[in-house]
Design an enzyme around this catalytic site. Structure first.
Site, PDB file in Angstrom:
ATOM      1  N   LYS A  11      51.465  37.034  40.130  1.00 34.29           N
ATOM      2  CA  LYS A  11      50.620  36.144  39.329  1.00 34.29           C
ATOM      3  C   LYS A  11      51.224  35.860  37.944  1.00 34.29           C
ATOM      4  CE  LYS A  11      46.354  37.476  41.742  1.00 34.29           C
ATOM      5  NZ  LYS A  11      44.932  37.913  41.582  1.00 34.29           N
ATOM      6  N   TYR A  51      41.407  30.238  46.958  1.00 31.75           N
ATOM      7  CA  TYR A  51      40.272  31.047  46.514  1.00 31.75           C
ATOM      8  C   TYR A  51      38.917  30.446  46.906  1.00 31.75           C
ATOM      9  CZ  TYR A  51      43.442  34.066  43.847  1.00 31.75           C
ATOM     10  OH  TYR A  51      44.421  34.967  43.486  1.00 31.75           O
ATOM     11  N   ARG A  87      48.658  45.349  51.255  1.00 27.82           N
ATOM     12  CA  ARG A  87      47.386  45.606  50.545  1.00 27.82           C
ATOM     13  C   ARG A  87      47.401  47.013  49.954  1.00 27.82           C
ATOM     14  NH1 ARG A  87      43.845  41.422  49.224  1.00 27.82           N
ATOM     15  NH2 ARG A  87      42.258  43.038  49.075  1.00 27.82           N
ATOM     16  N   ARG A 104      49.221  47.244  41.206  1.00 27.85           N
ATOM     17  CA  ARG A 104      48.162  46.976  40.227  1.00 27.85           C
ATOM     18  C   ARG A 104      47.899  48.201  39.344  1.00 27.85           C
ATOM     19  NH1 ARG A 104      44.244  43.713  44.441  1.00 27.85           N
ATOM     20  NH2 ARG A 104      44.899  41.591  43.904  1.00 27.85           N
ATOM     21  N   ASN A 114      45.514  40.682  37.378  1.00 26.76           N
ATOM     22  CA  ASN A 114      45.822  41.877  38.174  1.00 26.76           C
ATOM     23  C   ASN A 114      47.115  41.766  38.981  1.00 26.76           C
ATOM     24  OD1 ASN A 114      44.948  40.217  40.202  1.00 26.76           O
ATOM     25  ND2 ASN A 114      43.349  41.583  40.970  1.00 26.76           N
ATOM     26  N   HIS A 117      48.668  38.866  44.261  1.00 26.68           N
ATOM     27  CA  HIS A 117      47.757  38.484  45.334  1.00 26.68           C
ATOM     28  C   HIS A 117      48.410  38.869  46.660  1.00 26.68           C
ATOM     29  CE1 HIS A 117      45.263  35.993  47.987  1.00 26.68           C
ATOM     30  NE2 HIS A 117      46.388  35.669  48.582  1.00 26.68           N
ATOM     31  N   GLU A 128      47.232  31.067  54.461  1.00 26.79           N
ATOM     32  CA  GLU A 128      47.905  31.048  53.160  1.00 26.79           C
ATOM     33  C   GLU A 128      49.397  30.708  53.301  1.00 26.79           C
ATOM     34  OE1 GLU A 128      46.778  34.803  51.364  1.00 26.79           O
ATOM     35  OE2 GLU A 128      44.655  34.235  51.381  1.00 26.79           O
TER      36      GLU A 128
HETATM   37  P1  DAT Z   1      41.764  40.765  45.989  1.00 27.15           P
HETATM   38  O1  DAT Z   1      42.686  39.960  45.091  1.00 27.15           O
HETATM   39  O2  DAT Z   1      42.007  42.251  45.835  1.00 27.15           O
HETATM   40  O3  DAT Z   1      41.761  40.310  47.418  1.00 27.15           O
HETATM   41  P2  DAT Z   1      39.194  39.444  45.690  1.00 27.15           P
HETATM   42  O4  DAT Z   1      39.582  38.589  46.875  1.00 27.15           O
HETATM   43  O5  DAT Z   1      37.873  40.104  45.716  1.00 27.15           O
HETATM   44  O6  DAT Z   1      40.294  40.568  45.411  1.00 27.15           O
HETATM   45  O7  DAT Z   1      39.251  38.552  44.374  1.00 27.15           O
HETATM   46  C1  DAT Z   1      40.273  37.587  44.182  1.00 27.15           C
HETATM   47  C2  DAT Z   1      40.706  37.617  42.740  1.00 27.15           C
HETATM   48  O8  DAT Z   1      39.618  37.213  41.908  1.00 27.15           O
HETATM   49  C3  DAT Z   1      41.088  39.007  42.229  1.00 27.15           C
HETATM   50  O9  DAT Z   1      42.434  39.328  42.538  1.00 27.15           O
HETATM   51  C4  DAT Z   1      40.833  38.887  40.766  1.00 27.15           C
HETATM   52  C5  DAT Z   1      39.633  37.959  40.695  1.00 27.15           C
HETATM   53  N1  DAT Z   1      38.382  38.743  40.605  1.00 27.15           N
HETATM   54  C6  DAT Z   1      37.749  39.399  41.593  1.00 27.15           C
HETATM   55  N2  DAT Z   1      36.623  40.003  41.174  1.00 27.15           N
HETATM   56  C7  DAT Z   1      36.564  39.726  39.841  1.00 27.15           C
HETATM   57  C8  DAT Z   1      35.652  40.050  38.804  1.00 27.15           C
HETATM   58  N3  DAT Z   1      34.563  40.791  39.034  1.00 27.15           N
HETATM   59  N4  DAT Z   1      35.918  39.580  37.551  1.00 27.15           N
HETATM   60  C9  DAT Z   1      37.012  38.823  37.306  1.00 27.15           C
HETATM   61  N5  DAT Z   1      37.911  38.468  38.235  1.00 27.15           N
HETATM   62  C10 DAT Z   1      37.703  38.907  39.481  1.00 27.15           C
HETATM   63 MG    MG Z   2      41.012  38.628  48.294  1.00 25.36          MG
END
Ligand code: DAT
Ligand code: MG
Length: 134
Positions: A11, A51, A87, A104, A114, A117, A128
């Site tokens: 990212k 997303y 993951r 991370r 973070n 992805h 994707e």
């Molecule tokens: P991951 O990236 O571990 O699959 P996710 O799909 O739940 O996690 O979320 C996608 C991205 O969105 C994540 O990498 C960072 C952002 N995100 C998730 N939850 C968040 C939150 N509570 N506040 C801010 N950003 C968040």
């Molecule tokens: Mg995700």
């Protein structure tokens, strides 16, 4: 386990902080194979498609503006159980909860910056990979 493909993306925060080489090394150290790797800035359309599951959530708008804020490194990675291996290597979504030794856990600043992805399932990976590598 079967040979799978997964989509990873370093990212903008990690690219800006010069962490690409160290993160790519960790991916290579798993023994998985990097098939494609490319620096690019995502379009708003690509970000929204990646997303889509988060649309409407409180962090969604910030997530889209962050992920399009600068270049990312797109990776197509292949190997035995590649989705789950990556993951695990990435660690928990919130760097504060991610174990030491995960990407991370070691490089992440905050849940919204973070570092990396990774596709969360074989089905997501297929979508994707098609989205980002056509
Ligand atoms: P991951 O990236 O571990 O699959 P996710 O799909 O739940 O996690 O979320 C996608 C991205 O969105 C994540 O990498 C960072 C952002 N995100 C998730 N939850 C968040 C939150 N509570 N506040 C801010 N950003 C968040
Ligand atoms: Mg995700």
């Amino acid at each position: 386990m079967a040979v799978e493909q997964t989509y990873l993306m370093i990212k903008p925060d990690a690219v800006a902080r010069g962490q690409v080489g160290r993160i790519v090394s960790r991916i290579e150290d798993t023994g998985l194979q990097i098939l494609r790797m490319e620096l690019a800035t995502l379009t708003a359309q690509q970000a929204a498609a990646n997303y889509a599951e988060h649309e409407g959530k409180p962090f969604y708008e910030g997530l889209i503006s962050y992920i399009t804020s600068g270049p990312v490194v797109k990776l197509l990675v292949s190997g035995e159980g590649a989705v789950a291996v990556c993951r695990k290597l990435m660690g928990a979504t919130n760097p504060a909860d991610a174990a030491p030794g995960t990407i991370r856990g070691d490089f992440g600043l905050s849940v919204d910056a973070n570092v990396i992805h990774g596709s969360d399932s074989v089905e997501s990976a297929e979508r994707e990979v098609a989205l980002f590598f056509g």
